[in-house]
Design a protein around this motif. Structure first.
Motif, PDB file in Angstrom:
ATOM      1  N   LEU A  57       7.682  -5.756   7.551  1.00 46.82           N
ATOM      2  CA  LEU A  57       6.704  -5.348   6.543  1.00 46.82           C
ATOM      3  C   LEU A  57       7.008  -5.955   5.175  1.00 46.82           C
ATOM      4  CD1 LEU A  57       4.302  -3.531   5.669  1.00 46.82           C
ATOM      5  CD2 LEU A  57       5.971  -1.694   5.317  1.00 46.82           C
ATOM      6  N   TRP A  58       8.270  -6.069   4.816  1.00 44.41           N
ATOM      7  CA  TRP A  58       8.637  -6.599   3.492  1.00 44.41           C
ATOM      8  C   TRP A  58       8.655  -8.128   3.468  1.00 44.41           C
ATOM      9  CZ3 TRP A  58      13.533  -3.243   1.966  1.00 44.41           C
ATOM     10  CH2 TRP A  58      13.181  -1.877   1.976  1.00 44.41           C
ATOM     11  N   LYS A  59       8.988  -8.739   4.591  1.00 41.58           N
ATOM     12  CA  LYS A  59       9.197 -10.195   4.609  1.00 41.58           C
ATOM     13  C   LYS A  59       7.909 -11.000   4.809  1.00 41.58           C
ATOM     14  CE  LYS A  59      11.319 -14.240   5.270  1.00 41.58           C
ATOM     15  NZ  LYS A  59      10.555 -14.939   6.289  1.00 41.58           N
ATOM     16  N   VAL A  60       7.026 -10.585   5.718  1.00 45.24           N
ATOM     17  CA  VAL A  60       5.868 -11.404   6.092  1.00 45.24           C
ATOM     18  C   VAL A  60       4.961 -11.748   4.910  1.00 45.24           C
ATOM     19  CG1 VAL A  60       3.730 -11.413   7.456  1.00 45.24           C
ATOM     20  CG2 VAL A  60       5.896 -10.736   8.515  1.00 45.24           C
ATOM     21  N   PRO A  61       4.697 -10.840   3.952  1.00 45.16           N
ATOM     22  CA  PRO A  61       3.860 -11.246   2.808  1.00 45.16           C
ATOM     23  C   PRO A  61       4.414 -12.446   2.049  1.00 45.16           C
ATOM     24  CG  PRO A  61       4.020  -8.851   2.895  1.00 45.16           C
ATOM     25  CD  PRO A  61       4.990  -9.381   3.909  1.00 45.16           C
ATOM     26  N   LEU A  62       5.725 -12.647   2.063  1.00 45.88           N
ATOM     27  CA  LEU A  62       6.327 -13.796   1.384  1.00 45.88           C
ATOM     28  C   LEU A  62       6.202 -15.081   2.213  1.00 45.88           C
ATOM     29  CD1 LEU A  62       9.542 -12.064  -0.022  1.00 45.88           C
ATOM     30  CD2 LEU A  62       7.578 -12.882  -1.327  1.00 45.88           C
ATOM     31  N   ASP A  63       5.868 -14.942   3.490  1.00 40.07           N
ATOM     32  CA  ASP A  63       5.633 -16.130   4.323  1.00 40.07           C
ATOM     33  C   ASP A  63       4.239 -16.702   4.089  1.00 40.07           C
ATOM     34  OD1 ASP A  63       8.133 -16.142   5.598  1.00 40.07           O
ATOM     35  OD2 ASP A  63       7.478 -14.651   7.063  1.00 40.07           O
ATOM     36  N   PRO A  99      -3.806 -12.618   1.581  1.00 38.69           N
ATOM     37  CA  PRO A  99      -4.130 -11.385   2.308  1.00 38.69           C
ATOM     38  C   PRO A  99      -3.868 -11.531   3.800  1.00 38.69           C
ATOM     39  CG  PRO A  99      -5.845 -11.889   0.704  1.00 38.69           C
ATOM     40  CD  PRO A  99      -4.926 -13.063   0.718  1.00 38.69           C
ATOM     41  N   LEU A 100      -3.240 -10.530   4.371  1.00 33.71           N
ATOM     42  CA  LEU A 100      -2.931 -10.556   5.795  1.00 33.71           C
ATOM     43  C   LEU A 100      -4.162 -10.138   6.603  1.00 33.71           C
ATOM     44  CD1 LEU A 100       0.648  -8.957   5.736  1.00 33.71           C
ATOM     45  CD2 LEU A 100      -0.010 -11.377   5.637  1.00 33.71           C
ATOM     46  N   ALA A 154       0.618   0.900   8.501  1.00 33.34           N
ATOM     47  CA  ALA A 154       0.867   0.047   7.338  1.00 33.34           C
ATOM     48  C   ALA A 154       1.557  -1.258   7.728  1.00 33.34           C
ATOM     49  CB  ALA A 154       1.718   0.806   6.324  1.00 33.34           C
ATOM     50  N   ALA A 155       2.266  -1.269   8.879  1.00 35.59           N
ATOM     51  CA  ALA A 155       3.003  -2.461   9.303  1.00 35.59           C
ATOM     52  C   ALA A 155       2.241  -3.297  10.331  1.00 35.59           C
ATOM     53  CB  ALA A 155       4.351  -2.050   9.880  1.00 35.59           C
ATOM     54  N   LEU A 156       1.130  -2.789  10.847  1.00 38.83           N
ATOM     55  CA  LEU A 156       0.403  -3.511  11.888  1.00 38.83           C
ATOM     56  C   LEU A 156      -0.049  -4.895  11.409  1.00 38.83           C
ATOM     57  CD1 LEU A 156      -1.813  -0.756  13.594  1.00 38.83           C
ATOM     58  CD2 LEU A 156       0.086  -2.049  14.627  1.00 38.83           C
ATOM     59  N   ARG A 157      -0.541  -4.988  10.179  1.00 41.92           N
ATOM     60  CA  ARG A 157      -1.050  -6.265   9.675  1.00 41.92           C
ATOM     61  C   ARG A 157       0.073  -7.300   9.589  1.00 41.92           C
ATOM     62  NH1 ARG A 157      -4.572  -4.924   4.403  1.00 41.92           N
ATOM     63  NH2 ARG A 157      -5.013  -7.163   4.609  1.00 41.92           N
ATOM     64  N   ALA A 158       1.255  -6.880   9.154  1.00 41.56           N
ATOM     65  CA  ALA A 158       2.379  -7.811   9.064  1.00 41.56           C
ATOM     66  C   ALA A 158       2.835  -8.271  10.442  1.00 41.56           C
ATOM     67  CB  ALA A 158       3.535  -7.154   8.313  1.00 41.56           C
ATOM     68  N   VAL A 159       2.860  -7.340  11.403  1.00 43.24           N
ATOM     69  CA  VAL A 159       3.281  -7.699  12.759  1.00 43.24           C
ATOM     70  C   VAL A 159       2.279  -8.666  13.390  1.00 43.24           C
ATOM     71  CG1 VAL A 159       3.744  -6.795  15.068  1.00 43.24           C
ATOM     72  CG2 VAL A 159       4.559  -5.549  13.053  1.00 43.24           C
TER      73      VAL A 159
END
Length: 376
Positions: free
Chosen positions: A282-288, A292-293, A316-321
């Protein structure tokens, strides 16, 4: 009584002979002698049977060279841009009539300069490609592990994760938690106890350090630290906390859930709790992706990953996964390998957290710790 033709001929011949003999001394008889006299030229001719024999012998003798007539030229001058086309005898199955004589037909000018000659096509030799033909670039490769100190420290870490940790140590991502070793003064950045679980505060620190070190030459991608006089966002992270600037900075950037991002119920950060896989991603993927996810549902995530426990992932974590599944350099694949269980509440080791931070970006745009070291 009628006489036949031969009889009439014989009678006339007899009468004629009688007349001739009776008139031997007359001029008329002399004329008749001349008419019926034998041809003197026949004395030199061969009899008929000899002629037949000679003709047969001539057919068996070799052909003699025929002398050309004097009015036929012995040599035919060449005619420019022409060719003498001989007509061959038609075959038994051919319906075309044979032409008894040669024909001369003009041909086009066949003179071609070397520059105009076509270049023969040469098939290109196939060479091994470093990545698949679908255009996906090869996954970045970490630096081989060479330091004896690192080999000793990381001996209990899975083999696939060791090179990632070595590159991050050289980059200085772990420096703030190290104490200088008197025996190894250059080992201040070695990751200590890599198999231990990582806390939320430590991962927050590595995340900020790793991002800012990777993009040292690109300040627009830095995570800004919070000022010391800012009002604390989390009740359990006061200004006096050693990691206040880091944790507060992540909240102000919207990279972690907080009241600033609309999660009004998240009033505590729990800095000393162990990090879970769910928060790791959840914290890392937005930086990749830094955009918007994608909208995500349990069905979409299950279709992308085939996780058997997809329903246990926090909404809240589904979009990042889901976004991580679309990344060819996925964090989940890099750290956990192939798995059909995400186990969102499972805690994360320090080595696993470090491996996630080795690469920022996707297959289209990204940077690894190794690339950052080369840039320095």
């Amino acid at each position: 009584m009628l006489l036949s033709k031969p009889a009439i001929f014989v009678s006339l011949t007899i009468c004629l002979l009688i007349s001739v003999s009776g008139c031997a001394n007359n001029s008329a008889s002399k004329e008749l002698e001349k008419i019926f006299a034998a041809d003197p030229h026949l004395k030199n001719n061969s009899p008929f049977n000899q002629l037949t024999q000679t003709s047969t012998q001539n057919n068996q003798q070799p052909e003699k060279t025929v002398q050309a007539q004097s009015d036929v030229p012995l040599e035919i001058s060449p005619i420019p841009d022409s060719e003498l086309l001989e007509k061959s005898e038609p075959s038994a199955t051919s319906t075309l009539p044979a032409t008894p004589q040669a024909e001369i037909q003009p041909l086009p000018n066949l003179t071609v300069s070397p520059e105009e000659l076509p270049t023969p096509a040469v098939a290109a030799l196939s060479t091994p490609t470093p990545f698949p033909t679908d255009g996906i670039p090869p996954a970045p490769t970490p630096t081989p592990l060479e330091s004896p100190v690192l080999k000793k420290v990381l001996r209990d870490v899975p083999t696939g994760l060791r090179p990632y940790i070595a590159d991050l140590a050289k980059l200085g991502v772990f420096q703030q938690e190290q104490t200088k070793n008197q025996d190894n003064p250059n080992a201040t950045n070695i990751l200590v106890k890599p198999q231990n679980l990582v806390s939320r505060r430590v991962y927050a620190r590595w995340l900020v350090n790793g991002n800012n070190e990777m993009f040292a030459n690109n300040p627009a991608k830095h995570i800004r630290l919070a000022r010391a006089n800012e009002k604390p966002i989390f009740e359990d992270v006061p200004k006096t906390d050693p990691d206040f600037a880091v944790i507060q900075g992540l909240a102000e950037s919207g990279l972690i859930p907080s009241p600033l991002s609309g999660d009004v119920n998240v009033v505590k950060f729990r800095p000393d709790d162990f990090l879970t896989r769910e928060d790791l991603i959840l914290w890392k993927v937005p930086l990749d992706f830094r955009q918007p996810l994608p909208e995500a549902t349990i069905e979409k995530v299950k279709a992308a990953w085939d996780f058997q426990d997809t329903s246990k992932i926090d909404p809240a974590a589904l979009r990042a996964v889901l976004a991580d599944a679309e990344n060819d350099f996925s964090n989940i694949r890099r750290v956990f390998g192939y798995t059909r269980l995400f186990r969102p509440d499972k805690t994360v080791s320090r080595a696993e957290a470090a491996a996630v931070l080795w690469y920022f970006g996707d297959q289209n745009d990204g940077i690894s710790a190794q690339m950052a070291l080369q840039a320095k």
